[in-house]
Design a protein around this motif. Structure first.
Motif, PDB file in Angstrom:
ATOM      1  N   ALA A  88       8.346  -0.809  -4.278  1.00 56.03           N
ATOM      2  CA  ALA A  88       8.185  -2.054  -5.043  1.00 56.03           C
ATOM      3  C   ALA A  88       7.753  -1.759  -6.480  1.00 56.03           C
ATOM      4  O   ALA A  88       8.252  -2.381  -7.434  1.00 56.03           O
ATOM      5  N   GLN A  89       6.835  -0.796  -6.624  1.00 57.37           N
ATOM      6  CA  GLN A  89       6.398  -0.400  -7.970  1.00 57.37           C
ATOM      7  C   GLN A  89       7.543   0.221  -8.759  1.00 57.37           C
ATOM      8  O   GLN A  89       7.707  -0.025  -9.950  1.00 57.37           O
ATOM      9  N   GLN A  90       8.335   1.051  -8.079  1.00 53.88           N
ATOM     10  CA  GLN A  90       9.447   1.731  -8.743  1.00 53.88           C
ATOM     11  C   GLN A  90      10.417   0.727  -9.363  1.00 53.88           C
ATOM     12  O   GLN A  90      10.902   0.917 -10.476  1.00 53.88           O
ATOM     13  N   TYR A  91      10.713  -0.345  -8.626  1.00 53.45           N
ATOM     14  CA  TYR A  91      11.676  -1.341  -9.099  1.00 53.45           C
ATOM     15  C   TYR A  91      11.002  -2.548  -9.749  1.00 53.45           C
ATOM     16  O   TYR A  91      11.693  -3.480 -10.177  1.00 53.45           O
ATOM     17  N   GLU A  92       9.643  -2.545  -9.785  1.00 51.02           N
ATOM     18  CA  GLU A  92       8.874  -3.634 -10.396  1.00 51.02           C
ATOM     19  C   GLU A  92       9.232  -4.985  -9.778  1.00 51.02           C
ATOM     20  O   GLU A  92       9.474  -5.979 -10.472  1.00 51.02           O
ATOM     21  N   VAL A  93       9.275  -4.988  -8.452  1.00 50.54           N
ATOM     22  CA  VAL A  93       9.643  -6.194  -7.700  1.00 50.54           C
ATOM     23  C   VAL A  93       8.644  -6.391  -6.563  1.00 50.54           C
ATOM     24  O   VAL A  93       8.379  -5.467  -5.785  1.00 50.54           O
ATOM     25  N   TRP A  94       8.040  -7.572  -6.471  1.00 52.40           N
ATOM     26  CA  TRP A  94       7.215  -7.954  -5.324  1.00 52.40           C
ATOM     27  C   TRP A  94       6.048  -6.974  -5.106  1.00 52.40           C
ATOM     28  O   TRP A  94       5.643  -6.688  -3.984  1.00 52.40           O
ATOM     29  N   VAL A  95       5.474  -6.445  -6.168  1.00 58.52           N
ATOM     30  CA  VAL A  95       4.505  -5.346  -6.085  1.00 58.52           C
ATOM     31  C   VAL A  95       3.199  -5.776  -5.407  1.00 58.52           C
ATOM     32  O   VAL A  95       2.755  -5.163  -4.427  1.00 58.52           O
ATOM     33  N   GLU A  96       2.571  -6.832  -5.922  1.00 58.88           N
ATOM     34  CA  GLU A  96       1.277  -7.259  -5.380  1.00 58.88           C
ATOM     35  C   GLU A  96       1.410  -7.693  -3.920  1.00 58.88           C
ATOM     36  O   GLU A  96       0.563  -7.383  -3.080  1.00 58.88           O
ATOM     37  N   ARG A  97       2.485  -8.378  -3.593  1.00 60.48           N
ATOM     38  CA  ARG A  97       2.674  -8.855  -2.223  1.00 60.48           C
ATOM     39  C   ARG A  97       2.974  -7.691  -1.269  1.00 60.48           C
ATOM     40  O   ARG A  97       2.572  -7.721  -0.101  1.00 60.48           O
ATOM     41  N   ALA A  98       3.672  -6.682  -1.759  1.00 62.32           N
ATOM     42  CA  ALA A  98       3.918  -5.507  -0.926  1.00 62.32           C
ATOM     43  C   ALA A  98       2.606  -4.827  -0.560  1.00 62.32           C
ATOM     44  O   ALA A  98       2.407  -4.389   0.589  1.00 62.32           O
ATOM     45  N   SER A  99       1.688  -4.743  -1.522  1.00 61.64           N
ATOM     46  CA  SER A  99       0.371  -4.179  -1.252  1.00 61.64           C
ATOM     47  C   SER A  99      -0.370  -4.991  -0.200  1.00 61.64           C
ATOM     48  O   SER A  99      -1.006  -4.440   0.712  1.00 61.64           O
ATOM     49  N   ALA A 100      -0.257  -6.326  -0.283  1.00 59.97           N
ATOM     50  CA  ALA A 100      -0.914  -7.197   0.689  1.00 59.97           C
ATOM     51  C   ALA A 100      -0.338  -6.988   2.094  1.00 59.97           C
ATOM     52  O   ALA A 100      -1.073  -6.977   3.083  1.00 59.97           O
ATOM     53  N   VAL A 101       0.974  -6.816   2.182  1.00 57.90           N
ATOM     54  CA  VAL A 101       1.618  -6.611   3.486  1.00 57.90           C
ATOM     55  C   VAL A 101       1.111  -5.326   4.132  1.00 57.90           C
ATOM     56  O   VAL A 101       0.816  -5.287   5.336  1.00 57.90           O
ATOM     57  N   VAL A 102       1.011  -4.256   3.348  1.00 56.02           N
ATOM     58  CA  VAL A 102       0.521  -2.977   3.882  1.00 56.02           C
ATOM     59  C   VAL A 102      -0.890  -3.146   4.434  1.00 56.02           C
ATOM     60  O   VAL A 102      -1.205  -2.692   5.547  1.00 56.02           O
ATOM     61  N   LEU A 103      -1.746  -3.806   3.680  1.00 53.68           N
ATOM     62  CA  LEU A 103      -3.138  -3.987   4.101  1.00 53.68           C
ATOM     63  C   LEU A 103      -3.234  -4.848   5.365  1.00 53.68           C
ATOM     64  O   LEU A 103      -3.887  -4.458   6.346  1.00 53.68           O
ATOM     65  N   VAL A 104      -2.578  -5.992   5.371  1.00 58.06           N
ATOM     66  CA  VAL A 104      -2.700  -6.928   6.497  1.00 58.06           C
ATOM     67  C   VAL A 104      -2.090  -6.347   7.767  1.00 58.06           C
ATOM     68  O   VAL A 104      -2.676  -6.446   8.850  1.00 58.06           O
ATOM     69  N   THR A 105      -0.902  -5.750   7.673  1.00 55.28           N
ATOM     70  CA  THR A 105      -0.290  -5.176   8.877  1.00 55.28           C
ATOM     71  C   THR A 105      -1.128  -4.018   9.427  1.00 55.28           C
ATOM     72  O   THR A 105      -1.209  -3.841  10.647  1.00 55.28           O
ATOM     73  N   THR A 106      -1.768  -3.272   8.550  1.00 57.10           N
ATOM     74  CA  THR A 106      -2.623  -2.172   9.009  1.00 57.10           C
ATOM     75  C   THR A 106      -3.818  -2.702   9.796  1.00 57.10           C
ATOM     76  O   THR A 106      -4.156  -2.184  10.859  1.00 57.10           O
ATOM     77  N   VAL A 107      -4.451  -3.741   9.274  1.00 55.14           N
ATOM     78  CA  VAL A 107      -5.619  -4.316   9.953  1.00 55.14           C
ATOM     79  C   VAL A 107      -5.220  -4.903  11.308  1.00 55.14           C
ATOM     80  O   VAL A 107      -5.858  -4.636  12.336  1.00 55.14           O
ATOM     81  N   ILE A 108      -4.141  -5.683  11.342  1.00 54.54           N
ATOM     82  CA  ILE A 108      -3.729  -6.327  12.592  1.00 54.54           C
ATOM     83  C   ILE A 108      -3.223  -5.312  13.602  1.00 54.54           C
ATOM     84  O   ILE A 108      -3.377  -5.479  14.817  1.00 54.54           O
ATOM     85  N   SER A 109      -2.633  -4.205  13.123  1.00 56.95           N
ATOM     86  CA  SER A 109      -2.072  -3.207  14.032  1.00 56.95           C
ATOM     87  C   SER A 109      -3.134  -2.518  14.880  1.00 56.95           C
ATOM     88  O   SER A 109      -2.802  -1.910  15.914  1.00 56.95           O
ATOM     89  N   VAL A 110      -4.393  -2.582  14.478  1.00 57.73           N
ATOM     90  CA  VAL A 110      -5.455  -2.027  15.327  1.00 57.73           C
ATOM     91  C   VAL A 110      -5.382  -2.669  16.711  1.00 57.73           C
ATOM     92  O   VAL A 110      -5.492  -1.986  17.742  1.00 57.73           O
TER      93      VAL A 110
END
Length: 321
Positions: free
Chosen positions: A277-299
């Motif tokens: 997302a950073q490389q293409y400058e698209v949906w960057v902040e939301r991509a970071s949020a997805v990584v964080l939330v899916t990691t927490v719920i995946s526990v």
């Protein structure tokens, strides 16, 4: 269930430890650079080489398994991409990142450690095969759709060259190729080199998980994107279900391999999605949020899946007599 929690808690505990360190220690994210270099270019490649070079060659040529797991991941990518495309009314670059968020799991950092501990050394080969071919799929889809959607202006030859470079210079894929050659040629590294590889392989999972936790801490969740309500269930629930369905229809396969494929599919969104997302400058902040939330719920979701696999609640040959 207590046994499964005890098995998996150290892995998520290392992520939590890294998260706490990232919040408490006043250091910028750039401080992770050398640890990431160690994990990506040295420790994890050493682990992949060790696993594959000692594997019987016939197990490495599992075309049916490779095709099935890659197809399942591609289906999930298409589902996530299509849902995002409808929601955004044709925004191909943003939909590409969302498709990757639903299909690209953290199989590099988290996969080997959790799979080997939970399922044993027999999980080594399917982990390496799934990683390689899923990575190739993502390396192809991202630049292709970004070019088609106008996010990147590349000629066809330049795009092919870019994809080939990403595939054949990725340290995990290089280590996999060298490991397969080692298995074919039955190469045995000298004692000192073998012991060095063992030390590096042992450091791979702890360092990777700690670095992941720090990374999550330094990218705090500012708001909850509405897209999370579709991406999270696609990644953590639908992906392993589709993998299971495809494998049982195409099988039978070794139960450990089926369990391993489901486990890898259930892992949270890879931090590489944020990097893309950073490389293409698209949906960057939301991509970071997805990584964080899916990691927490995946526990919770990964623990429940491992319990279902270990107790036989998920049959690996449901259609056999």
């Amino acid at each position: 269930m207590i046994e499964i929690i005890g098995l998996i808690s150290p892995f998520f505990g290392l992520i939590a430890l890294g998260f706490a360190a990232g919040r408490l220690a006043p250091h910028p994210i750039g401080g992770l650079a050398w640890l990431n270099v160690f994990v990506i270019y040295i420790a994890l490649p050493a682990l992949f080489f060790q696993l594959l070079s000692k594997t019987p060659v016939e197990k490495l040529a599992s075309v049916g398994f490779i095709a099935s797991t890659t197809l399942a991941t591609f289906v999930i990518f298409v589902v996530g991409f299509a849902v995002a495309l409808l929601r955004s009314r044709g925004d191909v670059p943003a939909s590409t990142i969302q498709g990757l968020a639903g299909a690209y799991g953290n199989i590099g950092y988290m996969g080997p450690g959790i799979a080997l501990v939970a399922l044993g050394p027999q999980a080594a080969v399917p982990v390496a095969l799934i990683f390689c071919f899923d990575s190739v799929l993502h390396f192809v889809m991202a630049p292709l759709l970004m070019a088609l959607g106008g996010g990147e202006k590349l000629s066809a030859p330049a795009m092919v060259r870019q994809v080939a470079i990403k595939i054949f210079t990725h340290p995990f894929i290089i280590a996999t190729i060298v490991g397969v050659l080692g298995a074919v040629l039955k190469l045995q590294p000298p004692g000192p080199i073998e012991r060095s590889l063992e030390l590096l392989a042992g450091a791979a999972a702890p360092c990777a998980l700690f670095a992941m936790g720090v990374t999550l801490a330094l990218r705090p969740l500012k708001r909850v994107p509405p897209e999370l309500f579709t991406i999270v269930p696609i990644k953590l629930i639908l992906h392993p279900i589709v993998v299971w369905l495809v494998l049982v229809l195409a099988g039978p396969f070794d139960p450990v391999w089926v369990g391993c494929a489901m486990l890898l599919a259930s892992l949270p969104t890879a931090t590489n999605v944020f990097v893309i997302a950073q490389q293409y400058e698209v949906w960057v902040e939301r991509a970071s949020a997805v990584v964080l939330v899916t990691t927490v719920i995946s526990v919770t979701t990964v623990t429940l899946l491992l319990y279902a696999i270990s107790t036989g609640l998920v049959p690996t040959h449901p259609f056999s007599n």
